[in-house]
Design an enzyme around this catalytic site. Structure first.
Site, short mmCIF file in Angstrom:
data_model
loop_
_atom_site.label_atom_id
_atom_site.label_comp_id
_atom_site.label_asym_id
_atom_site.label_seq_id
_atom_site.Cartn_x
_atom_site.Cartn_y
_atom_site.Cartn_z
CG ASN A 45 -3.15 -7.35 8.07
OD1 ASN A 45 -3.17 -6.73 9.12
ND2 ASN A 45 -3.99 -7.07 7.06
CD GLU A 46 -7.73 -6.74 8.63
OE1 GLU A 46 -8.05 -6.85 7.44
OE2 GLU A 46 -8.05 -5.76 9.34
CG HIS A 103 -0.74 -5.95 5.43
ND1 HIS A 103 -0.76 -5.29 6.64
CD2 HIS A 103 -1.90 -5.59 4.82
CE1 HIS A 103 -1.85 -4.55 6.74
NE2 HIS A 103 -2.57 -4.72 5.63
CD GLN A 137 -2.86 -1.21 2.36
OE1 GLN A 137 -2.53 -1.90 3.31
NE2 GLN A 137 -3.96 -0.50 2.35
C1 BGC Z 1 -6.23 -3.76 6.34
C2 BGC Z 1 -5.54 -2.59 5.66
C3 BGC Z 1 -6.58 -1.64 5.11
C4 BGC Z 1 -7.41 -1.13 6.26
C5 BGC Z 1 -8.44 -0.07 5.90
C6 BGC Z 1 -7.46 -3.40 7.13
O1 BGC Z 1 -8.45 -4.31 6.92
O2 BGC Z 1 -5.32 -4.49 7.09
O3 BGC Z 1 -4.67 -3.08 4.68
O4 BGC Z 1 -6.01 -0.62 4.38
O5 BGC Z 1 -8.10 -2.20 6.85
O6 BGC Z 1 -9.44 -0.56 5.09
#
Ligand code: BGC
Length: 434
Positions: free
Chosen positions: A156-157, A112, A18
């Protein structure tokens, strides 16, 4: 509000794809450059964080923050299967060394959302070989850089695929009922309308690029039963990290809504929470911490997800501006962990708002931190807070128009323009170095 106590990590977060730019060996780079893409724009140079990380870290430091969460990009480190790029390791070594020089505590995410393109060609996040590949990459990174890394977020998530699956199912249902807007509650920037268009043509392009009409990226919809590869990858990574550097604190992060219910919606709400959180308890029970990522609440009624209440203010992302969600999620997670006899430190690895009005961001931070502090006062062990994001950046399929940053970037010359909210957040940082 007073400053946080010594040892509390107060910072901001970013992710490689990003912000860095030119992530050319990744799956996303390919998908952005497709003819039938669902991305509004290409990541391109992003915000050139790859070259400007010193300036960005300086700004974070100047505001008083003491920690920075960023991600190491697998597609850079291993651009071809089994070929590791020493030059990129050196780059991340420089980034980490710079942070240490500035007394900024690094929290490093190893995955990520973006994967090397070759991984997706080999079956991606549904292939039973992926945990092996992930572990090999993680081992390499930790062997080379582990001496500079105190905290690792493996994935991540981890639950994003399951969430995307629910959203896609909901979308299909709504389409059947010919409703027009169901994107309102997607936490991450996705264009579901565009996704459903041109499906056939896109499938052909996918075959050419990935060898399959249905590539399995990290955020491709996954059912609960298909979550094995993700969970095994996390466990394999944790084992490798602990073998090489037992002192590193390891966890994963989860995207968690503050799930609320109207009368009659309790079962729906409980089922949603189970899928978002409870099914991961086994995977995380031996971790050192859990990364909490919260942006919004979801309200369930007897027929499922409700729209935000009438008159609610929406963020640029289309979901409600509801900063109270964070405290509620921290309390709920802590309660459930306690009930299951699992003791865990929580770190808020992401929380933020997409808005072009910085006063709204400041108000959001104030309320979110109040919630966090309230939870801490009630005994929830929260070790840190990372605001999403340090910089305005590439919000996936929605592109650069979603502004989550504490620092604006003029992409015509890549100049940084810190916002008031950066200094506001910094004003709560503990005085001493952690
Ligand atoms: C993610 C990010 C994303 C952010 C805002 C999260 O779910 O880890 O990559 O930019 O939310 O939407």
């Amino acid at each position: 509000m007073k400053k946080f106590e010594k040892g509390f990590l107060l910072g901001a977060a970013t992710a490689a794809h990003q912000t860095e730019g030119n992530n050319i060996h990744s799956d996303y780079w390919l998908m952005e450059n497709m003819k039938y893409t669902e991305f509004n724009e290409k990541s391109g140079l992003a915000v050139d964080h790859y070259n400007r990380y010193r300036e960005d870290i300086d700004l974070l430091k100047k505001a008083g923050l003491n920690a920075y969460r960023f991600s190491i990009e697998w597609a850079r480190i291993e651009p071809e299967e089994g070929v590791f790029d020493e030059k990129e390791i050196k780059h991340y070594r420089d980034v980490l060394s710079y942070m240490h020089e500035k007394c900024i505590t690094p929290v490093v995410t190893l995955m990520h959302f973006t994967s090397p393109y070759w991984l997706i060609k080999k079956g991606g996040w549904r292939s039973e070989n992926t945990p092996f590949y992930f572990q090999r990459y993680v081992s390499y990174v930790i062997e080379k850089l582990g001496d500079l890394i105190p905290y690792v977020v493996t994935l991540n998530e981890a639950n994003m695929g399951v969430q995307v699956n629910s959203i896609a199912l909901r979308y299909r249902k709504m389409m059947e009922k010919s409703a027009s807007n169901v994107e309102g509650n997607v936490q991450v920037g996705m264009n579901f309308n565009a996704m459903m268009e041109n499906m056939k043509a896109k499938a052909g392009e996918y075959v050419t690029l990935f060898g399959t009409p249905d590539p399995k990226t990290f955020v491709s919809g996954r059912s609960e039963e298909e979550e094995d590869v993700v969970i095994s990858s996390h466990i394999a990574a944790r084992e490798a990290i602990k073998r090489i550097r037992p002192e590193i604190k390891v966890g994963l992060s989860l995207s968690l809504h503050d799930i609320q219910s109207l009368e009659g919606g309790e079962d729906n709400a409980n089922e949603e929470w189970r899928k978002e959180f409870s099914i991961y308890l086994d995977a995380i029970k031996d971790d050192d911490f859990l990364g909490i990522q919260n942006y919004a609440r979801s309200i369930y009624g007897k027929d499922g997800l409700e729209n935000p209440p009438d008159g609610a203010e929406l963020t640029q992302m289309g979901y409600e501006n509801y900063p109270y969600a964070l405290g509620n999620v921290l309390r709920r997670v802590n309660k459930e962990l306690g009930e299951k006899g699992i003791k865990k430190t929580l770190i808020v690895t992401e929380n933020g708002i997409a808005t072009d009005n910085d006063e709204k961001r400041i108000a959001f931070i104030e309320k979110a931190l109040e919630g966090l502090r309230g939870a801490k006062d009630e005994g929830v062990e929260v070790k840190g807070y990372f605001h999403w994001s340090l910089l305005d950046n590439f919000e996936w399929q929605k592109g650069f128009s979603m502004t989550f940053g504490l620092i604006a970037v003029d992409r015509s010359n890549m100049e940084r323009h810190p916002k008031e909210s950066l200094y506001y957040l910094g004003s709560f940082a503990p005085k001493e170095k952690v």
